[in-house]
Scaffold this motif. Sequence first.
Motif, PDB file in Angstrom:
ATOM      1  N   VAL A  12      -2.336   8.325   2.874  1.00 28.03           N
ATOM      2  CA  VAL A  12      -3.568   7.997   2.157  1.00 28.03           C
ATOM      3  C   VAL A  12      -4.741   8.535   2.965  1.00 28.03           C
ATOM      4  N   ASP A  13      -5.883   8.715   2.302  1.00 29.27           N
ATOM      5  CA  ASP A  13      -7.060   9.246   2.982  1.00 29.27           C
ATOM      6  C   ASP A  13      -7.744   8.201   3.849  1.00 29.27           C
ATOM      7  N   SER A  14      -7.670   6.938   3.482  1.00 30.21           N
ATOM      8  CA  SER A  14      -8.316   5.899   4.251  1.00 30.21           C
ATOM      9  C   SER A  14      -7.623   4.569   4.000  1.00 30.21           C
ATOM     10  N   MET A  15      -7.895   3.602   4.866  1.00 35.85           N
ATOM     11  CA  MET A  15      -7.303   2.288   4.717  1.00 35.85           C
ATOM     12  C   MET A  15      -8.313   1.256   5.180  1.00 35.85           C
ATOM     13  N   THR A  16      -8.440   0.192   4.424  1.00 40.73           N
ATOM     14  CA  THR A  16      -9.355  -0.891   4.757  1.00 40.73           C
ATOM     15  C   THR A  16      -8.587  -2.195   4.850  1.00 40.73           C
ATOM     16  N   THR A  18      -9.102  -6.064   4.795  1.00 36.20           N
ATOM     17  CA  THR A  18     -10.133  -7.011   4.389  1.00 36.20           C
ATOM     18  C   THR A  18      -9.692  -8.437   4.663  1.00 36.20           C
TER      19      THR A  18
END
Length: 222
Positions: A12-16, A18
């Motif tokens: 994936v391009d990014s991961m958050t 939360t």
Amino acid sequence: MALSKAGLVEPVDSMTVTGTTPTLTIGDAGAEDTKIVFDGNAQDYHIGLDDSADDLVIGKGSTLGTTSHIVIDENGHVTMPLQSAFSVNKSTSAQTVNAAYVDAAFNNEVYDVNGDFSSDTFTAPVTGKYQLNWNVVVVDVTGTATGTLICAIRTSNRSYHSKFQDYNDIFEDGDVARWSMNMSVLADMDANDTVTFSVFSNDECQIYNDGEATHASGYLAC
């Protein structure tokens, strides 16, 4: 990252992460090394756990432990294995000083981390502040009423002196069999600046060849 139906990791391009107390756990408490690799264009870096040593490591490349830059152990001790540092001394060949600066010739390297000391000269690998230390013993000083004796740390940017002016006022007979001088300085140096450790005397003397008495050291402080 995400799991596909086949159980494989999909990029994936990014991961958050939360939540009120977000946590990302790498590893499952097994006896194995874990790491995060930063895959750069020209150079990779990693942050990882060396599980066998219980160390947190920041280093160059994608392989844990091959080029470690910062190592933190389980007790909080922080070491920088490649941080420039040196210690040298002089145990052979006394040098004559007479009305000129003479750079000490060091014949023994106690250590030279990063290999920045060569031919009696330290060369700064990067711009920074360097802690430099110099202890020298001079012998057979033949004094005059106006004699000057200088212990000097000389960098490309500037020179630092510890000076005995008119030393007949200090030494009654003017002739000194053995005298020790030392100094330390936090010096501003640019990348590729050099430093030498020197002695000046108006009157002839000798830089003493005793490794326990005549020695220099330094390291990159910040």
